[in-house]
Scaffold this active site. Structure first.
Site, short mmCIF file in Angstrom:
data_model
loop_
_atom_site.label_atom_id
_atom_site.label_comp_id
_atom_site.label_asym_id
_atom_site.label_seq_id
_atom_site.Cartn_x
_atom_site.Cartn_y
_atom_site.Cartn_z
N TRP A 33 0.85 -1.20 0.00
CA TRP A 33 0.00 0.00 0.00
C TRP A 33 0.88 1.24 0.00
O TRP A 33 1.94 1.27 0.65
CB TRP A 33 -0.88 0.02 1.24
CG TRP A 33 -2.29 -0.43 1.00
CD1 TRP A 33 -3.39 0.35 0.82
CD2 TRP A 33 -2.77 -1.79 0.91
NE1 TRP A 33 -4.50 -0.43 0.62
CE2 TRP A 33 -4.16 -1.73 0.66
CE3 TRP A 33 -2.17 -3.03 0.98
CZ2 TRP A 33 -4.95 -2.88 0.50
CZ3 TRP A 33 -2.94 -4.17 0.82
CH2 TRP A 33 -4.31 -4.08 0.59
N ASP A 166 -10.98 5.67 4.69
CA ASP A 166 -11.99 5.02 3.85
C ASP A 166 -13.44 5.39 4.16
O ASP A 166 -14.18 5.78 3.28
CB ASP A 166 -11.85 3.49 3.95
CG ASP A 166 -10.43 3.01 3.65
OD1 ASP A 166 -9.50 3.84 3.57
OD2 ASP A 166 -10.24 1.79 3.50
N TRP A 353 -12.73 4.75 10.55
CA TRP A 353 -12.44 6.18 10.50
C TRP A 353 -13.58 7.02 11.03
O TRP A 353 -13.73 8.19 10.68
CB TRP A 353 -12.05 6.60 9.08
CG TRP A 353 -10.74 6.01 8.64
CD1 TRP A 353 -10.55 4.84 7.95
CD2 TRP A 353 -9.41 6.52 8.85
NE1 TRP A 353 -9.21 4.60 7.73
CE2 TRP A 353 -8.49 5.62 8.27
CE3 TRP A 353 -8.91 7.66 9.50
CZ2 TRP A 353 -7.11 5.82 8.31
CZ3 TRP A 353 -7.53 7.86 9.53
CH2 TRP A 353 -6.65 6.94 8.94
N GLU A 396 -4.02 -1.79 14.20
CA GLU A 396 -4.34 -0.92 13.06
C GLU A 396 -4.80 0.45 13.56
O GLU A 396 -4.41 1.49 13.04
CB GLU A 396 -5.44 -1.59 12.22
CG GLU A 396 -5.80 -0.83 10.96
CD GLU A 396 -6.73 -1.64 10.04
OE1 GLU A 396 -7.28 -2.66 10.50
OE2 GLU A 396 -6.89 -1.23 8.88
#
Ligand code: GLC
Length: 425
Positions: A33, A166, A353, A396
């Site tokens: 990524w 996202d 998010w 994460e």
């Protein structure tokens, strides 16, 4: 056994290292990524300088002729991820996605070069910095040519995934015109690895796929996409990050004796400093993303709003307004900086998010605050980031309420930020 975070962080990078690139996480994200790799390079740079440079070189090896740098590079296929290479169908070698991600690589290149200089190894890395400089510059020109149609100095995202945030609520209203009626059946893989409560919803995924199908139908021609995409949002996060990267690249140009390139980059900085005004939401007294198609501000206070310090914007009144938001939010959560204002009714402490804290965003916010002399706030971000990782490991993302891990564990960029951010105090 006591937890040794330095050793654990290095071990995660080693485990996720696939030779020339590092996967964000072996299960959920088995490819390279874009912005993950840039942050990962900062982590490697603390213990393996050569490997740090290789990470950026692998990323730019996938650059397209028009300067575009993809958000995913599918160096090896892996059935554990959807949408994979056949869905994107970009017909490139290596196989890549057709959208980009926040341009942090220029700032990272400058940091790697500074670090090589400090170690007295500049000459050895000079040919590599020269080559990467040209590649990053081409990418920045691509942003200017294809992602800033009104020449305002902002970055217009064509897909929520481009922003790196996202499922931020900033994309909800701008996403409504996306036609999802022909998306068809598909099987998500992310919810097979992780609790669906931590992930985007089905509606959001339908929109993500409809936009991929739109790009594919347009042959991934970035000119055509920019002119007709059903989703076009000036992202406050990418705009601040590109402004910062253009500044860092201008400094690097001067260090490398490239006067013409420095002037070109200075002009991009000047344009952004003027144009980014458009992202100031006077009603909210905050930096927000704005829908290019309707002209409407999102009105959401997100962690990306606080990247104005990192971007190097200096405006006393606006800084003060942002610090008021910061202090208000800091009074409500244990761990700064939540990806969405906890006073927002849509705040969800573990949903991606829409609430969780992300280490890479914290790193940029914290560095920006400290650089600009807002030491108390910068220190709070630094301490909270370190405390979460120390308590929970390298997830994460994290709940801002109790620091619980959210999403995947053993995450490369989170470990990298631990390593990169050892000495900010
Ligand atoms: C998710 C994140 C994105 C990140 C990717 C790989 O899609 O939202 O920012 O780059 O995962 O970690």
């Amino acid at each position: 056994m006591t937890f040794d975070p330095d050793a654990a962080a290095r071990e995660i990078l080693r485990q996720n290292d696939r030779g020339t690139y590092t996967v964000p996480n072996g299960k959920v994200y088995p490819f390279q990524w874009n912005w993950d790799s840039a942050f990962v390079a900062l982590g490697f740079d603390t213990f393996d300088r050569n490997r740090a440079w290789i990470e950026l070189e692998a990323l730019f090896a996938a650059q397209w002729d028009d300067g575009f740098v993809p958000h995913i590079i599918f160096w090896q296929d892996d059935p554990g991820y959807f949408p994979g290479p056949t869905v994107w169908a970009t017909n490139r070698t290596p196989v890549t996605s057709g959208i980009t991600q926040p341009p942090v690589a220029g700032s990272v290149l400058r940091a790697l070069w500074d670090s090589a200089n400090a170690a007295g190894e500049a000459e050895q890395f000079r040919p590599r910095v020269e080559k990467l400089f040209d590649q990053v510059l081409d990418w920045h020109r691509w942003f200017s040519n294809h992602r800033d149609p009104e020449r305002r100095g902002v970055v217009v995202a064509m897909h929520p995934w481009e922003t790196g945030r996202d499922n931020s609520p900033e994309w909800d209203v701008p996403g409504e015109p996306i036609d999802i009626s022909n998306v068809g059946e598909y099987v998500r893989r992310d919810t097979g690895h992780l609790d669906a409560k931590m992930r985007p919803t089905k509606l959001e995924y339908d929109r993500y796929l409809a936009l991929v199908q739109f790009g594919r139908a347009n042959g991934w021609d970035h000119g055509k996409i920019a002119a007709a995409n059903p989703f076009r949002v000036a992202d406050v996060g990418m705009s601040m990050i590109l402004l910062r990267a253009n500044r860092d690249m201008a400094d690097l140009a001067r260090a490398l004796g490239r006067a013409a390139h420095a002037a070109e980059l200075d002009a991009l900085v000047a344009r952004a400093e003027r144009g980014i005004d458009w992202l100031w939401d006077a009603d909210k007294a905050c930096w927000c993303s704005r829908d290019l198609l309707t002209g409407r501000s999102s009105g959401f206070v997100t962690s990306a709003s606080f990247l104005s310090f990192y971007a190097g914007l200096r405006d006393t009144a606006r800084d003060a307004a942002m610090l008021r938001h910061f202090d208000r939010i800091a009074g409500k959560v244990r761990y700064m900086v939540p990806s969405l204002d906890p006073d927002d009714p849509g705040f969800q402490m573990i949903r991606y998010w829409r609430g969780p804290v992300w280490a890479v965003v914290n790193y940029m916010i914290g560095c920006g605050l400290l650089e600009q002399g807002y030491t108390a706030q910068g220190r709070r971000v630094y301490d909270d980031t370190r405390a979460m990782m120390n308590q929970t490991g390298f997830f994460e993302a994290y709940s801002p309420i109790d620091g619980a891990g959210s999403g995947g564990d053993d995450f490369s960029w989170t470990a990298a930020i631990w390593l990169a951010w050892q000495n900010a105090g």
